[in-house]
Design an enzyme around this catalytic site. Structure first.
Site, PDB file in Angstrom:
ATOM      1  N   GLU A   1      -3.222 -11.905 -36.819  1.00  0.00           N
ATOM      2  CA  GLU A   1      -2.906 -11.700 -38.141  1.00  0.00           C
ATOM      3  C   GLU A   1      -2.347 -12.971 -38.797  1.00  0.00           C
ATOM      4  OE1 GLU A   1       0.456  -8.967 -39.336  1.00  0.00           O
ATOM      5  OE2 GLU A   1       0.271  -9.437 -41.530  1.00  0.00           O
TER       6      GLU A   1
ATOM      7  N   ARG B   1       1.664  -7.227 -22.714  1.00  0.00           N
ATOM      8  CA  ARG B   1       1.786  -8.389 -23.446  1.00  0.00           C
ATOM      9  C   ARG B   1       2.345  -9.396 -22.584  1.00  0.00           C
ATOM     10  NH1 ARG B   1       4.007  -9.382 -28.418  1.00  0.00           N
ATOM     11  NH2 ARG B   1       3.012  -7.852 -29.323  1.00  0.00           N
TER      12      ARG B   1
ATOM     13  N   LYS C   1       6.212 -13.836 -33.576  1.00  0.00           N
ATOM     14  CA  LYS C   1       6.153 -14.740 -34.562  1.00  0.00           C
ATOM     15  C   LYS C   1       7.123 -14.383 -35.558  1.00  0.00           C
ATOM     16  CE  LYS C   1       1.975 -13.246 -35.194  1.00  0.00           C
ATOM     17  NZ  LYS C   1       0.520 -12.834 -35.954  1.00  0.00           N
TER      18      LYS C   1
HETATM   19  P1  ATP Z   1       3.923 -11.018 -32.727  1.00  0.00           P
HETATM   20  O1  ATP Z   1       4.484  -9.717 -32.222  1.00  0.00           O
HETATM   21  O2  ATP Z   1       4.213 -12.455 -31.906  1.00  0.00           O
HETATM   22  O3  ATP Z   1       4.124 -11.381 -34.165  1.00  0.00           O
HETATM   23  P2  ATP Z   1       1.387 -10.056 -33.127  1.00  0.00           P
HETATM   24  O4  ATP Z   1       0.976  -8.951 -32.046  1.00  0.00           O
HETATM   25  O5  ATP Z   1       1.920  -9.436 -34.330  1.00  0.00           O
HETATM   26  O6  ATP Z   1       2.477 -11.039 -32.520  1.00  0.00           O
HETATM   27  P3  ATP Z   1      -1.136 -10.808 -33.905  1.00  0.00           P
HETATM   28  O7  ATP Z   1      -1.401 -11.710 -34.797  1.00  0.00           O
HETATM   29  O8  ATP Z   1      -1.096  -9.114 -34.536  1.00  0.00           O
HETATM   30  O9  ATP Z   1       0.312 -10.908 -33.447  1.00  0.00           O
HETATM   31  O10 ATP Z   1      -2.020 -10.561 -32.403  1.00  0.00           O
HETATM   32  C1  ATP Z   1      -3.187 -10.907 -32.174  1.00  0.00           C
HETATM   33  C2  ATP Z   1      -3.519 -10.594 -30.939  1.00  0.00           C
HETATM   34  O11 ATP Z   1      -2.788 -11.191 -30.114  1.00  0.00           O
HETATM   35  C3  ATP Z   1      -3.379  -9.113 -30.790  1.00  0.00           C
HETATM   36  O12 ATP Z   1      -4.451  -8.363 -30.278  1.00  0.00           O
HETATM   37  C4  ATP Z   1      -1.977  -8.952 -29.907  1.00  0.00           C
HETATM   38  O13 ATP Z   1      -1.866  -7.646 -29.333  1.00  0.00           O
HETATM   39  C5  ATP Z   1      -2.176 -10.305 -29.086  1.00  0.00           C
HETATM   40  N1  ATP Z   1      -0.702 -10.683 -28.800  1.00  0.00           N
HETATM   41  C6  ATP Z   1       0.251 -10.949 -29.423  1.00  0.00           C
HETATM   42  N2  ATP Z   1       1.264 -11.068 -28.660  1.00  0.00           N
HETATM   43  C7  ATP Z   1       0.925 -11.207 -27.396  1.00  0.00           C
HETATM   44  C8  ATP Z   1       1.520 -11.398 -26.241  1.00  0.00           C
HETATM   45  N3  ATP Z   1       2.854 -11.769 -26.142  1.00  0.00           N
HETATM   46  N4  ATP Z   1       0.642 -11.342 -25.257  1.00  0.00           N
HETATM   47  C9  ATP Z   1      -0.368 -10.805 -25.080  1.00  0.00           C
HETATM   48  N5  ATP Z   1      -1.062 -10.652 -26.177  1.00  0.00           N
HETATM   49  C10 ATP Z   1      -0.535 -10.982 -27.314  1.00  0.00           C
HETATM   50 MG    MG Z   2       1.226  -8.062 -35.574  1.00  0.00          MG
END
Ligand code: ATP
Ligand code: MG
Length: 557
Positions: free
Chosen positions: A36, A262, A272
């Site tokens: 995102e 994760r 983020k």
């Molecule tokens: P955050 O919680 O840090 O904002 P998010 O999951 O909301 O992260 P996205 O942009 O939606 O961020 O994530 C893009 C991809 O990266 C998704 O498939 C998510 O599952 C993966 N991802 C995010 N954080 C991690 C992590 N700590 N370890 C592994 N994969 C991750």
């Molecule tokens: Mg997200």
């Protein structure tokens, strides 16, 4: 890349192998990385990138870069650009398959109408509050909305009116008609569309209804004909909804959601939202502050794509949550730079040494290997003279036990040059050391065949040719993790001493350094030339220290 079929396979590869055997997707493997664009990517995302693109590569499949831009309020092109740069820098290529969820808004809207026609979705007039309160909880089933049994015609008309902007934010939503008594709360008539009168960074003011993640994501995957939709564990309970959304999708090859744990790393915050707080509160210099766990921060800190990919490989893929020790990441960058980075001499906290029996005004060149572990890197000439700098910590007027560096009356070798011995310490008025006076043994030049053994070898920099360098020493942004503080504000865990700036001295070879050059500072650690660095003002970041046997020995006492 190794073929996963012959190596030990992880659980995701096992699923793919089974699909390939059974011909589920005609042997296609098509993954995606779906960020995102609401912030910069962090090392957790690197794990997901390496995993998704890695699967694409090892199965000769494809991997899309897809921006999941369904929430116009938090998203921005700045983030789109940084994400593209980061994925490329990590070494992955999405070729021409860069997609945006917002490109599918029309298809999503049409498919939602299909769901309405099939009696699978309805427009609800309840307030968000009412919807929340009627959802029930783990022990209580939810209650049906009074609007749940609207006719298809009415639902279609209201949904269209929602799209046309007839209603205010929150006035109506489109909900899936599943089961308000489902033991899985996610399945209790989840919201599919909400009204949001907000401009989108790509579709402008075209839409005032936006799809929810749980509806949008499976549709995006299905449109792109993704086979294996890999996501993190918190989406496991959403999987039935993912599958429900696609039940009416016309393609028979439906994507399969697979969840993995994760990445968490000690001393690192990995969200983020929290990282944005650090940036917005000016607690760091920006998203690319070298202390940040962002990919741009790690890059500026001096991490290489090779080291990060190696790290992601080593941590593996599992289904159970765990926390990886940050020491593993540090190990990976040391491993990568060990053979590549030239080893040069820089003094971080200098103290002047005068070699009183060395002729005034004279300098000579000594030859030093660029990397003793990698002969191919050759040698260089380094000036030596009467006045040099050494590290303050390499001198002790009254030595403690096992101190084999410079101390009055004891011989010590200067790397690549001579054996010297301190005979006098000149102090400032406040008692601090102004200069250390030594004599040298002209017969002891390195490479001259002098056999005399001394216990310590120090790095040094000749004073008249020394290059001034601002050296930034980083420590962890967060103090050690503590389970107890997990719920507390993470800002309380911030390490107040995470940055120390020193005015150091480097040997002349540093004069021409360019941003991004990697070095090992002899006996100190790995460093990189920072993006703030200019020809007139060199700035170096410490990436990571060398393992310091002295500190370890001291701790053991
Ligand atoms: P955050 O919680 O840090 O904002 P998010 O999951 O909301 O992260 P996205 O942009 O939606 O961020 O994530 C893009 C991809 O990266 C998704 O498939 C998510 O599952 C993966 N991802 C995010 N954080 C991690 C992590 N700590 N370890 C592994 N994969 C991750
Ligand atoms: Mg997200």
């Amino acid at each position: 890349m190794e073929t996963p079929n012959t190596e030990a396979v992880n659980f995701i590869e096992a699923i793919i192998n089974k699909d390939n055997e059974e011909g589920t997707y005609g042997k296609r493997v098509h993954t995606r990385f779906p960020p995102e664009p609401n912030g910069y990517l962090h090392i957790g995302h690197a794990k997901s990138i390496c995993l998704n693109f890695g699967l694409g590569e090892s199965y000769q499949g494809l991997t899309n870069l897809r921006f999941d831009d369904t929430n116009p309020v938090k998203e921005d092109v700045e983030y789109v650009n940084s994400i593209e740069a980061d994925v490329k820098w990590l070494g992955f290529d999405w070729a021409d398959r860069e997609y945006f969820a917002s490109d599918y808004f029309d298809q999503m809207y049409e498919y939602a109408k299909e769901l309405i026609k099939k009696g699978r979705a309805y427009v609800d007039d309840q307030t968000p509050e009412e919807i929340k309160n009627s959802r029930g909880d783990f022990s209580t089933p939810g209650t049906n909305s009074p609007y749940r049994d609207r006719s298809v015609e009415e639902n279609l008309r209201l949904f269209e009116e929602m799209k046309e902007g007839k209603y205010k934010d929150g006035e109506k939503v489109l909900r899936a008609k599943i089961d308000m008594a489902s033991p899985n709360i996610v399945m209790r008539d989840p919201v599919l569309y909400r009204i949001l009168h907000a401009d989108h960074h790509r579709t402008g003011s075209k839409w005032c209804i936006y799809p929810m993640y749980d509806y949008a994501h499976p549709v995006e995957d299905a449109i792109e004909r993704i086979t294996h939709s890999v996501c993190t564990l918190e989406f496991e309970v959403h999987r039935p909804l993912y599958n429900w959304v696609l039940e009416e999708w016309p393609d028979t090859e439906k994507p399969k959601q697979i969840e993995f744990a994760r990445l968490n790393v000690t001393n690192m915050v990995m969200s983020k939202r929290k990282l944005r707080q650090l940036v917005e509160k000016n607690l760091v210099s920006g998203w690319d502050d070298p202390r940040m766990p962002t990919i741009s921060g790690l890059r500026r800190r001096g991490y290489t794509p090779e080291a990060i990919r190696d790290f992601c490989q080593r941590i593996g893929v599992a289904k159970a949550d765990s926390v990886v020790d940050i020491a593993l990441l540090e190990f990976c960058i040391r491993e990568d730079l060990k053979m590549k980075a030239p080893r040069q001499m820089a003094v971080i906290k200098p103290v002047k040494v005068v070699i009183t029996n060395y002729p005034e005004g004279q300098t000579e060149m000594v030859t030093i290997e660029n990397n003793p572990e990698n002969e191919a890197m050759g040698t260089r000439e380094v000036p030596f003279g009467r006045e040099i700098y050494i590290e303050q910590d390499d001198f002790m007027e009254v030595p403690v036990k096992k101190f084999f560096r410079m101390t009055p009356g004891k011989e010590v070798r200067l790397k690549g040059a001579y054996i010297v011995m301190c005979h006098e310490v000149i102090k400032n008025e406040d008692g601090s050391i102004k200069e250390i006076h030594c004599t040298y043994d002209p017969e002891s030049r390195s490479g001259s065949g002098c056999q005399r053994k001394v216990k310590g070898t120090l790095h040094w920099v000749e004073a008249t040719t020394a290059v001034d360098m601002e050296i930034r020493l980083y420590d962890y942004l967060l103090k050690a993790d503590d389970e107890e503080t997990a719920d507390k504000d993470f800002l309380e865990q911030l390490n107040p001493d995470s940055l120390t700036i020193c005015q150091g001295k480097g040997e002349p070879a540093f004069k021409t350094t360019q941003v991004g050059d990697h070095f090992q500072f002899l006996r100190q650690g790995y460093f990189v030339t920072d993006t703030d660095s200019t020809a007139d003002h060199i700035v170096m970041n410490r990436i990571v220290g060398l393992r310091d046997s002295w500190a370890k020995a001291q701790k053991k006492g």
